[in-house]
Design a protein around this motif. Structure first.
Motif, PDB file in Angstrom:
ATOM      1  N   PHE A 172       0.837  -1.189   0.000  1.00 18.94           N
ATOM      2  CA  PHE A 172       0.000   0.000   0.000  1.00 18.94           C
ATOM      3  C   PHE A 172       0.879   1.248   0.000  1.00 18.94           C
ATOM      4  CE2 PHE A 172      -3.166  -2.931   1.658  1.00 18.94           C
ATOM      5  CZ  PHE A 172      -4.354  -2.446   1.120  1.00 18.94           C
ATOM      6  N   ASP A 173       0.280   2.360  -0.435  1.00 20.26           N
ATOM      7  CA  ASP A 173       0.913   3.653  -0.209  1.00 20.26           C
ATOM      8  C   ASP A 173       0.582   4.107   1.221  1.00 20.26           C
ATOM      9  OD1 ASP A 173      -1.710   4.654  -0.274  1.00 20.26           O
ATOM     10  OD2 ASP A 173      -1.557   5.319  -2.351  1.00 20.26           O
ATOM     11  N   THR A 174       0.799   5.380   1.516  1.00 20.51           N
ATOM     12  CA  THR A 174       0.533   5.867   2.874  1.00 20.51           C
ATOM     13  C   THR A 174      -0.570   6.929   2.884  1.00 20.51           C
ATOM     14  OG1 THR A 174       2.324   7.496   2.649  1.00 20.51           O
ATOM     15  CG2 THR A 174       2.867   5.377   3.687  1.00 20.51           C
ATOM     16  N   GLY A 175      -1.463   6.919   1.884  1.00 18.59           N
ATOM     17  CA  GLY A 175      -2.555   7.877   1.807  1.00 18.59           C
ATOM     18  C   GLY A 175      -3.627   7.617   2.845  1.00 18.59           C
ATOM     19  N   TYR A 230      -1.373   2.624  -4.533  1.00 20.35           N
ATOM     20  CA  TYR A 230      -0.035   3.132  -4.833  1.00 20.35           C
ATOM     21  C   TYR A 230      -0.145   4.539  -5.446  1.00 20.35           C
ATOM     22  CZ  TYR A 230      -2.013   0.856  -8.930  1.00 20.35           C
ATOM     23  OH  TYR A 230      -2.883   0.440  -9.920  1.00 20.35           O
ATOM     24  N   HIS A 231      -1.219   5.228  -5.140  1.00 16.65           N
ATOM     25  CA  HIS A 231      -1.573   6.449  -5.865  1.00 16.65           C
ATOM     26  C   HIS A 231      -1.085   7.731  -5.209  1.00 16.65           C
ATOM     27  CE1 HIS A 231      -4.272   3.222  -7.047  1.00 16.65           C
ATOM     28  NE2 HIS A 231      -4.377   3.822  -8.199  1.00 16.65           N
ATOM     29  N   THR A 232      -0.531   7.652  -3.994  1.00 17.67           N
ATOM     30  CA  THR A 232      -0.013   8.858  -3.347  1.00 17.67           C
ATOM     31  C   THR A 232       1.504   8.819  -3.218  1.00 17.67           C
ATOM     32  OG1 THR A 232      -0.192   7.987  -1.083  1.00 17.67           O
ATOM     33  CG2 THR A 232      -2.153   9.053  -2.006  1.00 17.67           C
ATOM     34  N   ILE A 233       2.140   7.877  -3.885  1.00 20.85           N
ATOM     35  CA  ILE A 233       3.592   7.731  -3.784  1.00 20.85           C
ATOM     36  C   ILE A 233       4.292   8.908  -4.459  1.00 20.85           C
ATOM     37  CG2 ILE A 233       5.531   6.323  -4.589  1.00 20.85           C
ATOM     38  CD1 ILE A 233       3.833   3.869  -4.023  1.00 20.85           C
TER      39      ILE A 233
END
Length: 338
Positions: A172-175, A230-233
Motif C-alpha cells: 500500500f501507499d501511505t494515503g 499506490y496512488h499517493t507515492i
C-alpha cells in the motif's frame, strides 16, 4: 426607417425567456446533484463511479462534479481543496450532494451535518462516525461503505494457484485510505496469518522504496504480491509519481505473480486480477440511495449499505504471461480484460 424598441419591451422579452426556461426545468422535474470527488476524474475508480451515477440519475437530475484531487496533491493542500469544494456547494445550492471517498467525507461531512442538504457518501473505508463530532450520523447523511475483500482474496489466491502459496506480500501507499485500512482491516499489524499463508503488509511512501521492495520480494521467499493502493507515492523530491507509471513498472519488473484488490489495477502491463472491488458498483449503490432520497423524502434516515460483493476479474495477457490456468469454478464466473 429605423425601428425603435422601447426598453420595457426588451425587459419583458428577457423575463419571458427566463420564465419559459424555468418552466421547462420544472416540467423536466430534475433536481440538482453535486458530486464532490476526493480524487480526480481520470482516476479509473472515479471514472467508473461517475459513469454509474450518470447512468442512474441522468433522467432525474442535473449532475455536476468537483474534483478535490487529493491523491495527486500533497496533504498540505487538501484543506484548501475542501474549502473550494464547499464554496462550490454554497454557490450551486444543490438538492443533494454525493461525497466520493474518505477525504471528501472527512473534510466536508462535519460541515454538511450542520445543513439540511441530503448527503450520500460512497467508497468509505473508515467508520463514517469517526468523521463527525457525535457517535451518530445525522439522518440526512447516509451512503455506501467500501470494504476491500483482502482476507477472502488471499484465500481465493490459494485456491487458484497450482503451487502452494505460503507467503504473500501486500503493498500500500501511505494515503488516507491506506492508513484507514491499516487500522480497520489489519488492526495495525504488519504480519498475520490468513488460511495457510503468512501475509506481510507494507506501507510505502517513496517510489525508490517501492521499487526496492518489488525487486527484493523473491529473495525474501514470497510466493505472490497483491497490490493495494499506490496512488499517493512521491519521488525523492516529493513530486507525485503517476500511478500508471508505478503499476506498469511493477508489472514489468516483478519476478512474482502480481494480483490486486481493485479492478483499476487489472489489465495489460498491470496486475493479473483476483477478487476485486470496482468503482461502478460503488457508484450504482450510491446513486440508488440518492434516488430514494430525491423521490421519497430527502431527510428520511437510510441505513448505510456495505457493498462488498466483489467480482472475479482477470487480465488474459497477465494470465498468459504467468502461465496461470484458472480452475473451472473460477473460469465460469470470471470477467476477462485484455
Amino acid at each position: 426607417m429605423a425601428v425603435t424598441i422601447k426598453l420595457p419591451y426588451i425587459l419583458y422579452a428577457v423575463l419571458l425567456l427566463f420564465s419559459l426556461l424555468s418552466s421547462q426545468t420544472l416540467a423536466d422535474g430534475k433536481k440538482q446533484v453535486l458530486v464532490i470527488e476526493s480524487y480526480h476524474a481520470s482516476f479509473k475508480w472515479d471514472a467508473d463511479y461517475r459513469r454509474a451515477i450518470e447512468d442512474t440519475l441522468q433522467d432525474h437530475a442535473v449532475i455536476t462534479f468537483f474534483e478535490m484531487d487529493t491523491k495527486r496533491l500533497p496533504p498540505n493542500l487538501h484543506t484548501k481543496q475542501a474549502k473550494a469544494a464547499w464554496e462550490r456547494y454554497l454557490h450551486s445550492e444543490p438538492d443533494l450532494v454525493i461525497l466520493g471517498d474518505d477525504n471528501a467525507l472527512k473534510f466536508l461531512g462535519p460541515k454538511f451535518a450542520k445543513t439540511r442538504t441530503p448527503v450520500v457518501y460512497l467508497g468509505i473505508n473508515n467508520n463514517p462516525r469517526n468523521y463527525f463530532e457525535y457517535t451518530f450520523l445525522p439522518k440526512h447523511i447516509s451512503g455506501v461503505l467500501e470494504r476491500p475483500l483482502m482476507k477472502r482474496s488471499v484465500m481465493y489466491l490459494q485456491e487458484m494457484s497450482e503451487k502452494p502459496v505460503e507467503k504473500v506480500l501486500i503493498l500500500f501507499d501511505t494515503g488516507t485510505t491506506s492508513s484507514t485500512i491499516a487500522k480497520e482491516v489489519f488492526q495495525g499489524k504488519s504480519k498475520l496469518r490468513i488460511g495457510s499463508a503468512e501475509v506481510h503488509v507494507k506501507f510505502i511512501a517513496k517510489y525508490d522504496q517501492w521499487k526496492n521492495t518489488i525487486q527484493q520480494a523473491s529473495t525474501k521467499q514470497f510466493d505472490a504480491i497483491i497490490l493495494g493502493l499506490y496512488h499517493t507515492i512521491t519521488d525523492a523530491q516529493g513530486a507525485h509519481v503517476p500511478s500508471k507509471k508505478i503499476i506498469n513498472w511493477t508489472s514489468k519488473n516483478t519476478t512474482l505473480p502480481l494480483f490486486a484488490f481493485w479492478e483499476f489495477s487489472v489489465g495489460q502491463d498491470m496486475a493479473i486480477g483476483g477478487l476485486v472491488l470496482d468503482g461502478y458498483s460503488q457508484g450504482k449503490a450510491a446513486a440508488n440511495l440518492a434516488l430514494r432520497k430525491l423521490q421519497n423524502g430527502a431527510n428520511r434516515r437510510l441505513e448505510p449499505v456495505q457493498n462488498n460483493q466483489g467480482q472475479f476479474i482477470f487480465s488474459r495477457s497477465q494470465l498468459q504471461k504467468w502461465n496461470i490456468q484458472l480452475p473451472a469454478h473460477f473460469q465460469d464466473k470470471a470477467i476477462y480484460l485484455p
